[in-house]
Design a protein around this motif. Sequence first.
Motif, PDB file in Angstrom:
ATOM      1  N   ALA A  24       5.596  -3.195   3.687  1.00  0.00           N
ATOM      2  CA  ALA A  24       4.816  -4.879   3.654  1.00  0.00           C
ATOM      3  C   ALA A  24       3.396  -4.448   5.154  1.00  0.00           C
ATOM      4  O   ALA A  24       2.880  -5.448   5.183  1.00  0.00           O
ATOM      5  N   VAL A  25       4.091  -3.636   5.416  1.00  0.00           N
ATOM      6  CA  VAL A  25       3.025  -3.624   6.929  1.00  0.00           C
ATOM      7  C   VAL A  25       1.770  -2.945   6.681  1.00  0.00           C
ATOM      8  O   VAL A  25       0.860  -2.835   7.133  1.00  0.00           O
ATOM      9  N   LEU A  26       1.437  -2.053   5.647  1.00  0.00           N
ATOM     10  CA  LEU A  26      -0.021  -1.867   5.405  1.00  0.00           C
ATOM     11  C   LEU A  26      -0.695  -2.926   4.566  1.00  0.00           C
ATOM     12  O   LEU A  26      -2.090  -2.858   3.416  1.00  0.00           O
TER      13      LEU A  26
ATOM     14  N   SER B 136       0.071  -1.101   0.163  1.00  0.00           N
ATOM     15  CA  SER B 136      -0.023   0.317   0.305  1.00  0.00           C
ATOM     16  C   SER B 136       1.018   1.114   0.057  1.00  0.00           C
ATOM     17  O   SER B 136       1.834   1.105   0.750  1.00  0.00           O
ATOM     18  N   SER B 137       0.599   2.275  -0.596  1.00  0.00           N
ATOM     19  CA  SER B 137       1.556   3.640  -1.064  1.00  0.00           C
ATOM     20  C   SER B 137       0.692   4.227  -0.313  1.00  0.00           C
ATOM     21  O   SER B 137      -0.725   4.085  -0.302  1.00  0.00           O
ATOM     22  N   ALA B 138       1.395   5.379   0.384  1.00  0.00           N
ATOM     23  CA  ALA B 138       1.308   6.058   1.440  1.00  0.00           C
ATOM     24  C   ALA B 138       2.061   7.705   1.195  1.00  0.00           C
ATOM     25  O   ALA B 138       3.590   7.712   0.727  1.00  0.00           O
ATOM     26  N   ALA B 139       1.705   8.904   0.189  1.00  0.00           N
ATOM     27  CA  ALA B 139       2.019   9.899  -0.150  1.00  0.00           C
ATOM     28  C   ALA B 139       2.640  10.950   1.352  1.00  0.00           C
ATOM     29  O   ALA B 139       1.816  11.127   1.699  1.00  0.00           O
TER      30      ALA B 139
ATOM     31  N   GLU C 196     -12.079   3.223   7.005  1.00  0.00           N
ATOM     32  CA  GLU C 196     -12.681   4.070   7.299  1.00  0.00           C
ATOM     33  C   GLU C 196     -11.762   5.153   7.531  1.00  0.00           C
ATOM     34  O   GLU C 196     -12.622   6.635   7.066  1.00  0.00           O
ATOM     35  N   ARG C 197     -10.969   5.582   7.745  1.00  0.00           N
ATOM     36  CA  ARG C 197     -10.473   6.725   7.659  1.00  0.00           C
ATOM     37  C   ARG C 197      -9.157   6.389   6.336  1.00  0.00           C
ATOM     38  O   ARG C 197      -8.129   7.146   6.137  1.00  0.00           O
ATOM     39  N   ASP C 198      -9.040   5.925   5.871  1.00  0.00           N
ATOM     40  CA  ASP C 198      -8.253   5.651   4.411  1.00  0.00           C
ATOM     41  C   ASP C 198      -7.929   6.617   3.174  1.00  0.00           C
ATOM     42  O   ASP C 198      -9.394   7.204   3.373  1.00  0.00           O
ATOM     43  N   GLU C 199      -7.111   7.815   3.691  1.00  0.00           N
ATOM     44  CA  GLU C 199      -6.986   8.849   2.609  1.00  0.00           C
ATOM     45  C   GLU C 199      -6.476   8.471   1.142  1.00  0.00           C
ATOM     46  O   GLU C 199      -6.649   9.202   0.467  1.00  0.00           O
ATOM     47  N   GLU C 200      -6.141   7.404   1.076  1.00  0.00           N
ATOM     48  CA  GLU C 200      -5.666   6.710   0.286  1.00  0.00           C
ATOM     49  C   GLU C 200      -6.518   6.110  -1.025  1.00  0.00           C
ATOM     50  O   GLU C 200      -6.117   5.539  -1.974  1.00  0.00           O
ATOM     51  N   GLY C 201      -6.995   5.343  -0.568  1.00  0.00           N
ATOM     52  CA  GLY C 201      -8.138   4.702  -0.471  1.00  0.00           C
ATOM     53  C   GLY C 201      -7.783   3.282  -1.428  1.00  0.00           C
ATOM     54  O   GLY C 201      -7.797   2.674  -2.467  1.00  0.00           O
ATOM     55  N   ASP C 202      -6.569   3.209  -0.889  1.00  0.00           N
ATOM     56  CA  ASP C 202      -6.024   2.049  -0.897  1.00  0.00           C
ATOM     57  C   ASP C 202      -6.210   0.342  -0.196  1.00  0.00           C
ATOM     58  O   ASP C 202      -5.312  -0.877  -0.587  1.00  0.00           O
ATOM     59  N   LEU C 203      -6.427   0.572   0.789  1.00  0.00           N
ATOM     60  CA  LEU C 203      -7.027  -0.630   1.218  1.00  0.00           C
ATOM     61  C   LEU C 203      -8.826  -1.167   1.751  1.00  0.00           C
ATOM     62  O   LEU C 203      -9.554  -0.332   0.929  1.00  0.00           O
ATOM     63  N   ARG C 204      -8.527  -2.312   1.682  1.00  0.00           N
ATOM     64  CA  ARG C 204      -9.470  -3.363   1.347  1.00  0.00           C
ATOM     65  C   ARG C 204     -10.590  -3.328   2.602  1.00  0.00           C
ATOM     66  O   ARG C 204      -9.995  -4.058   3.452  1.00  0.00           O
TER      67      ARG C 204
ATOM     68  N   VAL D  10       8.177 -13.416   2.029  1.00  0.00           N
ATOM     69  CA  VAL D  10       8.361 -12.183   3.522  1.00  0.00           C
ATOM     70  C   VAL D  10       7.326 -12.620   4.020  1.00  0.00           C
ATOM     71  O   VAL D  10       5.889 -11.805   4.268  1.00  0.00           O
ATOM     72  N   GLN D  11       7.256 -12.959   5.585  1.00  0.00           N
ATOM     73  CA  GLN D  11       5.766 -13.105   6.293  1.00  0.00           C
ATOM     74  C   GLN D  11       5.586 -12.034   7.490  1.00  0.00           C
ATOM     75  O   GLN D  11       6.740 -10.922   7.520  1.00  0.00           O
ATOM     76  N   THR D  12       4.248 -11.450   6.732  1.00  0.00           N
ATOM     77  CA  THR D  12       4.244 -10.307   7.424  1.00  0.00           C
ATOM     78  C   THR D  12       3.547  -9.894   8.828  1.00  0.00           C
ATOM     79  O   THR D  12       3.315  -9.373   9.239  1.00  0.00           O
ATOM     80  N   GLU D  13       2.883 -11.167   9.025  1.00  0.00           N
ATOM     81  CA  GLU D  13       1.823 -11.254   9.968  1.00  0.00           C
ATOM     82  C   GLU D  13       1.484 -10.292  11.810  1.00  0.00           C
ATOM     83  O   GLU D  13       0.928 -10.032  12.137  1.00  0.00           O
ATOM     84  N   ASN D  14       3.374 -10.884  11.730  1.00  0.00           N
ATOM     85  CA  ASN D  14       3.635  -9.982  13.190  1.00  0.00           C
ATOM     86  C   ASN D  14       4.094  -8.909  13.281  1.00  0.00           C
ATOM     87  O   ASN D  14       4.021  -7.779  14.715  1.00  0.00           O
ATOM     88  N   PHE D  15       3.980  -7.859  12.426  1.00  0.00           N
ATOM     89  CA  PHE D  15       3.790  -7.192  12.157  1.00  0.00           C
ATOM     90  C   PHE D  15       3.390  -5.859  11.660  1.00  0.00           C
ATOM     91  O   PHE D  15       3.031  -4.559  11.058  1.00  0.00           O
ATOM     92  N   LEU D  16       2.206  -6.593  10.874  1.00  0.00           N
ATOM     93  CA  LEU D  16       0.949  -5.919  10.230  1.00  0.00           C
ATOM     94  C   LEU D  16       0.459  -4.561  10.404  1.00  0.00           C
ATOM     95  O   LEU D  16      -0.536  -5.415  11.787  1.00  0.00           O
ATOM     96  N   ALA D  17       0.075  -3.369   9.865  1.00  0.00           N
ATOM     97  CA  ALA D  17       0.155  -2.613  10.127  1.00  0.00           C
ATOM     98  C   ALA D  17      -1.710  -2.688  10.803  1.00  0.00           C
ATOM     99  O   ALA D  17      -2.701  -3.419  10.031  1.00  0.00           O
ATOM    100  N   ILE D  18      -2.124  -2.098  12.373  1.00  0.00           N
ATOM    101  CA  ILE D  18      -3.813  -2.117  12.134  1.00  0.00           C
ATOM    102  C   ILE D  18      -4.117  -1.043  11.611  1.00  0.00           C
ATOM    103  O   ILE D  18      -4.217   0.406  11.865  1.00  0.00           O
TER     104      ILE D  18
END
Length: 1078
Positions: free
Chosen positions: A189-191, A30-33, A632-640, A620-628
């Motif tokens: 990978a955290v997003l 996920s990209s964030a400006a 509803e507050r997604d500004e980028e429109g990139d989160l599902r 790459v295993q992400t389960e331990n550091f994936l962001a919470i």
Amino acid sequence: MSPASSLLSPHAPRRILLLLLPLRLSSSASSAAAAVSAPALAMPPRRDGTKPPPRKWKPKASDASFASSSASAAAGIAEPVAKMTLAPREPPRAGPAQLWVPRGSATSAADGPGAASASTSTSAAVAAEQGGAASQKLSSLFKAAPNFEVDNSTFTEAQIRATFYPKFENEKSDQERNRISISMELVTAVLGDHGQRPKDDYAVVTAVTELGHGKPKFYSTPEVIAFCRKWRLPTNHVWLFSTRKSASSFFAAYDALCEEGTATPVCKALDEIADISVPGSKDHVEVQGEILEGLVARIVTRESSVQMEEVLRKFPQPLLDGVDSDLGPSLREICAANRSDEKQQIKALLDNVGASMCPDHSDWFGNSGLDAQSRNADRSVVTKFLQAHPTDYATKKLQEMIRLMKQRHFSAAFKCYWNYQKIDSLSNDNLYYKMVIHVHNDSVFRRYQQEMRKNQGLWPLYRGFFVDVNLFKATNKKAAELAKDGDALLKNINGALDSNSSSVDGLADEDSNLMVKLKFLTYKLRTFLIRNGLSTLFKDGPSAYRTYYLRQMKNWGTSPSKQKELSKMLDEWAVHIRRKYGNKPLSSSTYLSEAEPFLEQYAKRSPSNQALIGAAGNLVQTENFLAILDAERDEEGDLRVEHGAAPSSPVSTSADVVPKTDGLIVFFPGIPGCAKSALCKEILNTPGGLGDNRPLHSLMGDLIKGRYWQKVADERKKKPARITLADKNAPNEEVWKQIEDMCGSTKAAAVPVVPDSEGTDSNPFSLDALAVFMFRVLQRVNHPGNLDKASPNAGYVLLMFYHLYDGKSRREFENELYERFGSLVKMPLLKPDRAPLPDAVKTVLDEGISLFRLHQNRHGRAEPSKGSYAKEWAQWEKRLRVTLFGNADYLNSIQVPFESAVKEVLEQLKAVAKGDLKTPDSGKRKFGNIIFAAVRLTPADIVGLLRKVSDKDTAVNTFLNETKLEDSLTKAHVTLAHKRGHGVAAVASYGIYQHQEVPVSFNALYYTDKMAALEAQLGAVNGEQIKSRNEWPHATLWTAPGVTPKEANMLPQLASEGKATRVPIEPPITVSGVLDFY
């Protein structure tokens, strides 16, 4: 028309083509400006502790005369950047402002990072008392803010603080050097998952923008490189193509790689083709992997090549001093250590950034002592901002942009928040906000560009803006001064636009606004076909999923061979993941945990599978550091959002026969008066309906109370297999999205029925069509929706509907409907041989359109009788009726008879139900996987040549008769280069000659009992000799069963050994062929 042919049009002689191709390094995460001020940032250390190899740039031969003439332009970039310095950072202010930080962050202004607070219980009590009073004051302000009214004494000042994701290149701009916005793309990978999880988290600078009090100035690519190298900021890989030949080769190279390209072969090919190659600060393969999302191409000025060379000379790649320095915990480590909630993670990230960059957390968390209303401002702020008087030029231009976007209903979000940095200055008459503008869809930029052509004074549109807004009331004296200044401002603006708006605003002409995004199939199959198809697969099953992914590939123009390969792989994936998860959906944010191992095993089965997948493994295993994340507050429109929402595409297309167990929704993107209700009645009364046994059902919008489309959805859920006639105008994308959702939830296809019209450059309906619609409405009596001749505002209502489509040409309108729904039915409306629209009718319509825009600018959607133009509306409605009825004979004569229109629509709808409807020409480029370049020959020319040879040689005549070569020869070509044998760059080098005629001379015939070929010598195109990369240029004519065409390459050697016959052709015979890719 392909991008290459359209971009290289000979009708634009003002400049040569110059392309800058930044490699977008966001192929997995996920990209964030990130827009920040400009402190010097050290390059982050490599995780393995090693130093990357030194980077080199590769200039090629250039035009010396041009270089000398552009030297000053190049110096104009390098010198100012070299002289840049940073202003000392203003320390955080002490005093009451420090009271409104979140709990746990209350350190004094003098405290350094990590310093302990020196507060005592007494000072804490005083602070608490002061804070409580201040919080009470602020709470009162927040509650009173919605009652802030705009009047003649209300003014507004806006300052753009940052922009991100620029969509237009503007190399000519005003030279205000004040604040600088650095836009970065974060790859992490955290997003959540995209196409491939990056091996390491990193960021690259995508744009640098100067923000003064005027128009934002977006740096050209040479300026970005210079700026980033001076301040040691990370950059993308950039390739520059400064000739028509190299630019054409680029597009050909993309065509050759678009369905199999990964980072290594793509970069290698572009390095070989480009005139200048500037490696990025980060190696894509090392930090990301082989899966590459795509490329962004844009046209820039000719001077860019000289500017780039000058920049690279003056700003070499900076040394990685301090690369091994400990910069603290990484993004993944911070997220892994703070997993209790999102707020904790954000706070931990801000703390680790440091107080020098983020001294105050209130922009993220609001004021902990106030209720939730302190987090968000009311939605009326944007309206009040547009109504208030602007205090300066920048505010006026920003108002102009936002007003246009609102009027055209562009898909964009306008969110306002309280500006806590100005918290000490807040009062009932002085309000400060932060406005975030986020453009959701790329289609908005195409529509906005059309508006820029009509109004060249418009500021360019970016993916987003961060704006400080001040709304305030002025005293009578101050208001008079500001109003006077505002009048002068408007005169200056209008005068500048009348004289030369481009020179005032520094707008590049429309050619330099062109940008093309080119993505690779190896990325799209992961992100769009696997990840975005998960909800359809788990909710609606494998059949619906198959329809979904076939629809996507069809829209992309994927080659038939790749569609077949992908279908096999995706069907296997569907069985695999459903068997493993059952009915429990797989999370799209971590889908690669399952998809990557599957793809890796699938790729190992064969080389063709490996080419299809591109690259897999090293997950790459992400389960331990994936962001919470709070979606509803997604500004980028990139989160599902993880609640099984169906994808935006419908689950059926007209290319497939609609199963009798599935339903059909017939809807009408039209305007009142388009005869949709009359058409629905005819369809209902047609014996046999649409040719099958599915029941027909119609819902008339004028008879439905409440939310019409929700009612349609409810009715469809009761009987999903029937055909629904949605008898209501469906004029915008919001409604189309609801229909798409209904298709997914009720297993239906949808078909739009639109009145056929030529349209205009900015509206899918012509004035002729609008006149007919108005004429029909004004003849109605007792209409259920009260829109008839008795309605005093009938003309206004139709103008309102007409403007709902504004900003889209007819082609764009039809293409979007077809891409969404897979089919399109056109209802005949106007006779093609009609006489032109009478001047009187055209004049009254133009008057109405002008009046509507004035009314909308001032009153929005208020009824015309309630606005300041009530008198003008009443007069215009009378003139409209007199004019239309005065031209009744003309308006009746130009319409296609209703019976004929109904018959044609019924035939098209029956074809949709059977899957036989031919798709309209969308005008989109069809991408394919180029394998080789060749000169295509006409078989008749080759047969004629052979007959001439056989007339002189009886052995040849006997050979031709025995092999029946003339009957079997259906195609012939001379291969120039093959992707496998000669490389992508070699094949792409012929792009400049595509579709050009090439003379081909044949001087000998070679044959054996197993094959035959003609020896070829290629001629020139526009004075340039065409050369084949094959050692022996030839055209293979025939091979015996079991013999491959490539074996014909051995004929000269066989002839030298006496194992083949060579027949000279004297004099050589020349024919013409066409150069193309295959």
